[in-house]
Design a protein around this motif. Structure first.
Motif, PDB file in Angstrom:
ATOM      1  N   VAL A 181      -1.424   9.154 -26.572  1.00  0.00           N
ATOM      2  CA  VAL A 181      -2.067   9.046 -25.270  1.00  0.00           C
ATOM      3  C   VAL A 181      -0.982   8.862 -24.218  1.00  0.00           C
ATOM      4  O   VAL A 181      -0.085   8.045 -24.399  1.00  0.00           O
ATOM      5  CB  VAL A 181      -3.047   7.855 -25.239  1.00  0.00           C
ATOM      6  N   ALA A 182      -1.032   9.626 -23.150  1.00  0.00           N
ATOM      7  CA  ALA A 182      -0.010   9.561 -22.121  1.00  0.00           C
ATOM      8  C   ALA A 182       0.031   8.180 -21.478  1.00  0.00           C
ATOM      9  O   ALA A 182      -1.004   7.593 -21.189  1.00  0.00           O
ATOM     10  CB  ALA A 182      -0.253  10.623 -21.059  1.00  0.00           C
ATOM     11  N   VAL A 183       1.225   7.662 -21.292  1.00  0.00           N
ATOM     12  CA  VAL A 183       1.388   6.346 -20.662  1.00  0.00           C
ATOM     13  C   VAL A 183       1.205   6.486 -19.152  1.00  0.00           C
ATOM     14  O   VAL A 183       0.479   5.737 -18.524  1.00  0.00           O
ATOM     15  CB  VAL A 183       2.784   5.768 -20.957  1.00  0.00           C
ATOM     16  N   ASN A 184       1.859   7.474 -18.572  1.00  0.00           N
ATOM     17  CA  ASN A 184       1.691   7.746 -17.147  1.00  0.00           C
ATOM     18  C   ASN A 184       1.049   9.108 -17.010  1.00  0.00           C
ATOM     19  O   ASN A 184       1.723  10.101 -16.834  1.00  0.00           O
ATOM     20  CB  ASN A 184       3.036   7.745 -16.427  1.00  0.00           C
ATOM     21  N   PRO A 185      -0.270   9.145 -17.140  1.00  0.00           N
ATOM     22  CA  PRO A 185      -0.926  10.446 -17.060  1.00  0.00           C
ATOM     23  C   PRO A 185      -0.622  11.112 -15.730  1.00  0.00           C
ATOM     24  O   PRO A 185      -1.064  10.663 -14.685  1.00  0.00           O
ATOM     25  CB  PRO A 185      -2.408  10.123 -17.222  1.00  0.00           C
ATOM     26  N   VAL A 218       4.293   7.250  -7.938  1.00  0.00           N
ATOM     27  CA  VAL A 218       5.323   7.320  -6.900  1.00  0.00           C
ATOM     28  C   VAL A 218       6.713   7.010  -7.430  1.00  0.00           C
ATOM     29  O   VAL A 218       7.680   7.706  -7.120  1.00  0.00           O
ATOM     30  CB  VAL A 218       5.039   6.334  -5.740  1.00  0.00           C
ATOM     31  N   ARG A 219       6.777   5.988  -8.240  1.00  0.00           N
ATOM     32  CA  ARG A 219       8.092   5.584  -8.764  1.00  0.00           C
ATOM     33  C   ARG A 219       8.776   6.736  -9.484  1.00  0.00           C
ATOM     34  O   ARG A 219       9.948   7.039  -9.250  1.00  0.00           O
ATOM     35  CB  ARG A 219       7.936   4.399  -9.739  1.00  0.00           C
ATOM     36  N   LEU A 220       8.026   7.435 -10.331  1.00  0.00           N
ATOM     37  CA  LEU A 220       8.616   8.539 -11.082  1.00  0.00           C
ATOM     38  C   LEU A 220       8.991   9.701 -10.176  1.00  0.00           C
ATOM     39  O   LEU A 220       9.968  10.402 -10.413  1.00  0.00           O
ATOM     40  CB  LEU A 220       7.640   9.000 -12.166  1.00  0.00           C
ATOM     41  N   GLU A 221       8.210   9.896  -9.132  1.00  0.00           N
ATOM     42  CA  GLU A 221       8.495  10.971  -8.179  1.00  0.00           C
ATOM     43  C   GLU A 221       9.853  10.705  -7.505  1.00  0.00           C
ATOM     44  O   GLU A 221      10.681  11.602  -7.391  1.00  0.00           O
ATOM     45  CB  GLU A 221       7.374  10.995  -7.130  1.00  0.00           C
ATOM     46  N   VAL A 222      10.053   9.465  -7.107  1.00  0.00           N
ATOM     47  CA  VAL A 222      11.306   9.096  -6.438  1.00  0.00           C
ATOM     48  C   VAL A 222      12.469   9.150  -7.425  1.00  0.00           C
ATOM     49  O   VAL A 222      13.498   9.775  -7.151  1.00  0.00           O
ATOM     50  CB  VAL A 222      11.195   7.681  -5.827  1.00  0.00           C
ATOM     51  N   GLU A 279      16.815   9.116  -6.893  1.00  0.00           N
ATOM     52  CA  GLU A 279      16.935   8.018  -5.933  1.00  0.00           C
ATOM     53  C   GLU A 279      16.413   6.737  -6.575  1.00  0.00           C
ATOM     54  O   GLU A 279      15.646   6.783  -7.531  1.00  0.00           O
ATOM     55  CB  GLU A 279      16.150   8.366  -4.657  1.00  0.00           C
ATOM     56  N   THR A 280      16.820   5.613  -6.027  1.00  0.00           N
ATOM     57  CA  THR A 280      16.334   4.364  -6.600  1.00  0.00           C
ATOM     58  C   THR A 280      15.056   3.949  -5.901  1.00  0.00           C
ATOM     59  O   THR A 280      14.939   4.006  -4.678  1.00  0.00           O
ATOM     60  CB  THR A 280      17.380   3.232  -6.462  1.00  0.00           C
ATOM     61  N   TYR A 281      14.117   3.534  -6.717  1.00  0.00           N
ATOM     62  CA  TYR A 281      12.790   3.194  -6.195  1.00  0.00           C
ATOM     63  C   TYR A 281      12.654   1.700  -6.001  1.00  0.00           C
ATOM     64  O   TYR A 281      13.211   0.902  -6.758  1.00  0.00           O
ATOM     65  CB  TYR A 281      11.721   3.691  -7.166  1.00  0.00           C
ATOM     66  N   ASP A 282      11.882   1.344  -4.986  1.00  0.00           N
ATOM     67  CA  ASP A 282      11.535  -0.053  -4.781  1.00  0.00           C
ATOM     68  C   ASP A 282      10.244  -0.095  -3.979  1.00  0.00           C
ATOM     69  O   ASP A 282       9.875   0.897  -3.340  1.00  0.00           O
ATOM     70  CB  ASP A 282      12.658  -0.780  -4.031  1.00  0.00           C
ATOM     71  N   HIS A 283       9.556  -1.226  -4.048  1.00  0.00           N
ATOM     72  CA  HIS A 283       8.336  -1.308  -3.233  1.00  0.00           C
ATOM     73  C   HIS A 283       8.130  -2.740  -2.770  1.00  0.00           C
ATOM     74  O   HIS A 283       8.610  -3.690  -3.390  1.00  0.00           O
ATOM     75  CB  HIS A 283       7.122  -0.801  -4.003  1.00  0.00           C
ATOM     76  N   LYS A 284       7.437  -2.867  -1.653  1.00  0.00           N
ATOM     77  CA  LYS A 284       7.151  -4.186  -1.092  1.00  0.00           C
ATOM     78  C   LYS A 284       5.660  -4.323  -0.881  1.00  0.00           C
ATOM     79  O   LYS A 284       5.024  -3.441  -0.292  1.00  0.00           O
ATOM     80  CB  LYS A 284       7.851  -4.349   0.271  1.00  0.00           C
ATOM     81  N   LEU A 285       5.082  -5.396  -1.386  1.00  0.00           N
ATOM     82  CA  LEU A 285       3.660  -5.650  -1.172  1.00  0.00           C
ATOM     83  C   LEU A 285       3.529  -6.348   0.180  1.00  0.00           C
ATOM     84  O   LEU A 285       4.036  -7.441   0.374  1.00  0.00           O
ATOM     85  CB  LEU A 285       3.131  -6.544  -2.307  1.00  0.00           C
ATOM     86  N   LEU A 286       2.877  -5.688   1.117  1.00  0.00           N
ATOM     87  CA  LEU A 286       2.789  -6.227   2.471  1.00  0.00           C
ATOM     88  C   LEU A 286       1.516  -7.018   2.706  1.00  0.00           C
ATOM     89  O   LEU A 286       1.462  -7.890   3.570  1.00  0.00           O
ATOM     90  CB  LEU A 286       2.867  -5.091   3.494  1.00  0.00           C
ATOM     91  N   LEU A 287       0.472  -6.693   1.942  1.00  0.00           N
ATOM     92  CA  LEU A 287      -0.811  -7.379   2.150  1.00  0.00           C
ATOM     93  C   LEU A 287      -1.595  -7.397   0.851  1.00  0.00           C
ATOM     94  O   LEU A 287      -1.569  -6.445   0.075  1.00  0.00           O
ATOM     95  CB  LEU A 287      -1.633  -6.650   3.217  1.00  0.00           C
ATOM     96  N   ARG A 288      -2.275  -8.518   0.623  1.00  0.00           N
ATOM     97  CA  ARG A 288      -3.130  -8.632  -0.559  1.00  0.00           C
ATOM     98  C   ARG A 288      -4.240  -9.593  -0.201  1.00  0.00           C
ATOM     99  O   ARG A 288      -4.086 -10.799  -0.353  1.00  0.00           O
ATOM    100  CB  ARG A 288      -2.318  -9.158  -1.730  1.00  0.00           C
ATOM    101  N   GLU A 289      -5.360  -9.034   0.269  1.00  0.00           N
ATOM    102  CA  GLU A 289      -6.459  -9.878   0.751  1.00  0.00           C
ATOM    103  C   GLU A 289      -7.801  -9.340   0.270  1.00  0.00           C
ATOM    104  O   GLU A 289      -7.949  -8.140   0.076  1.00  0.00           O
ATOM    105  CB  GLU A 289      -6.477  -9.886   2.295  1.00  0.00           C
TER     106      GLU A 289
END
Lengths: 230, 230
Positions: free
Chosen positions: A68-72, B83-87, B92-102
């Motif tokens: 099963v694909a991990v990242n489909p 997205v991570r795999l696309e980048v 390129e190196t990937y990173d992300h910031k969670l700006l809101l969680r409500e």
DNA sequence: CAGGTGAATATGTGCAGACATAATAAACTT
DNA sequence: AAGTTTATTATGTCTGCACATATTCACCTG
């Protein structure tokens, strides 16, 4: 469900993946085992699994088996119909206006996209496509006469270049890019919008073997949405 | 080419279409005839033709036979990776910031897209995805806790919601729309661009059966191009 | 002639068996 | 221990046959 079809098998496998009976990354039984369990031929299981693999839901490798694909990687298929059919398909009346038809030397970025030598001259067309008499899409096209033979005899006021090409010049492949851009003066004028308005743009280059056929830039009127389901 | 594979047959048929031996609209010989001509089993011809039909190049109907498509509706397949795999795929190196969680009451258009009753409260996330430390894409996501169970326990600073979902909530389908928009204040702020800049937007709603899982709006930084080949 | 009916036919799918191929695992050599 | 060969195994594909199914077309009937 007496006799099981490959679609049934596909659904059964999919259900197990969704129910996480076979979680992401897990290896699923071999084709022979599944065939025995489901009571069908291995060829039937094979077709079901092959389709799921094409959809990116499972990954298959010889000897290693199926997991099963991990990242489909979902694959969305976009249909790119002829503009006229796209408009008529929504029940609107289609029309188009040929705004320009000149033989010119293309700008460098077009020449580069088409991989042509410096100094070539191409047929340059500008067409406005309309839906219910409203501007729908502005097409800026460069055509290679070597591959698009016969284009000079076509009545492009009756049939759009777009449509003439698909019917007369079979191409073997192409590159497509979708992006957003601020409307140029040309585009804004044709679409009757303010310059710099955000518009959806499709750039396409098509090839016949190694020879370029045409390079187009399609600028859609604001509000256009390209949609699909996965 | 002693033994012919379905890919060989597919190529042979394609070549005849390209060479206009079978022009658009023409009916091509039946599977049995082609099998006899090419010296292979009918099943092999069937698979070759089936794939060409899936690609939109030919049209097949029982009893009526197979004909070359007049308006080949080219189908472009877009891959929609995490997205991570696309980048990372571009080195390129990937990173992300969670700006809101409500937990909030979603605006009507989101509620409508997800087909939820008035008054529901959803988990609202805003995430900025970055490539080589530059803003790459701004994600505005609404999550249904009923289907995305376990999301509250996830450490969304380590793994993006995007990625957590594909690995934990198998979905059965979704709607996608691509379009251009002028950047909102929110988006412009996060992406560090001027408001009203033209940006490429992807809106996606995913479902598990009939229940909505998540609705997202992905606003890509200027310059982003979604590309594919056909 | 309109309309229904049934035979003909091309594609769609299933099955069992066989061999091909790629990739892994095991055995073996140095 | 490291590298090389060999065996094993799961998927990939082909064949020949059978039957299913959707259309079309010819024919019949009122």
């Amino acid at each position: 469900m007496r006799q099981k079809s490959y679609q049934d098998i596909r659904a059964l496998v999919l259900a197990r993946i969704h129910a996480q009976i076979w979680p992401p990354g897990a290896r699923i039984p071999g084709e022979a085992d599944l065939a025995a369990e489901f009571g069908c031929a291995r060829a039937t299981v094979n077709r079901a699994l092959r389709e799921l693999a094409e959809a990116g839901l499972i990954e298959r490798r010889r000897k290693a088996g199926t997991r099963v694909a991990v990242n489909p990687v979902r694959k969305a298929t976009l249909e790119l119909p002829v503009v006229r059919l796209e408009v008529e398909g929504r029940g609107e009346t289609y029309d188009h206006k040929l705004l320009l038809r000149e033989t010119e030397t293309p700008p460098d970025h077009v020449r580069a996209r088409m991989n042509l030598p410096a100094g070539v001259r191409l047929l340059h067309l500008k067409t406005l496509h309309m839906a219910d008499a409203c501007p729908y899409m502005f097409e800026d096209r460069w055509l290679n006469r070597r591959t698009a033979t016969g284009i000079d005899a076509a009545d492009l006021n009756r049939i759009s270049a777009n449509e003439w090409l698909v019917q007369n010049v079979p191409f073997s492949g192409g590159d497509i890019a979708f992006f957003a851009a601020a409307a140029s003066g040309d585009e804004a004028g044709a679409l009757n919008i303010a310059p710099e308005t955000a518009i959806f743009v499709v750039e396409r280059t098509t090839w016949r073997g190694l020879d370029p056929v045409t390079a187009t830039r399609l600028a859609y009127a604001p509000g256009y949405r390209m949609t699909t389901r996965i």
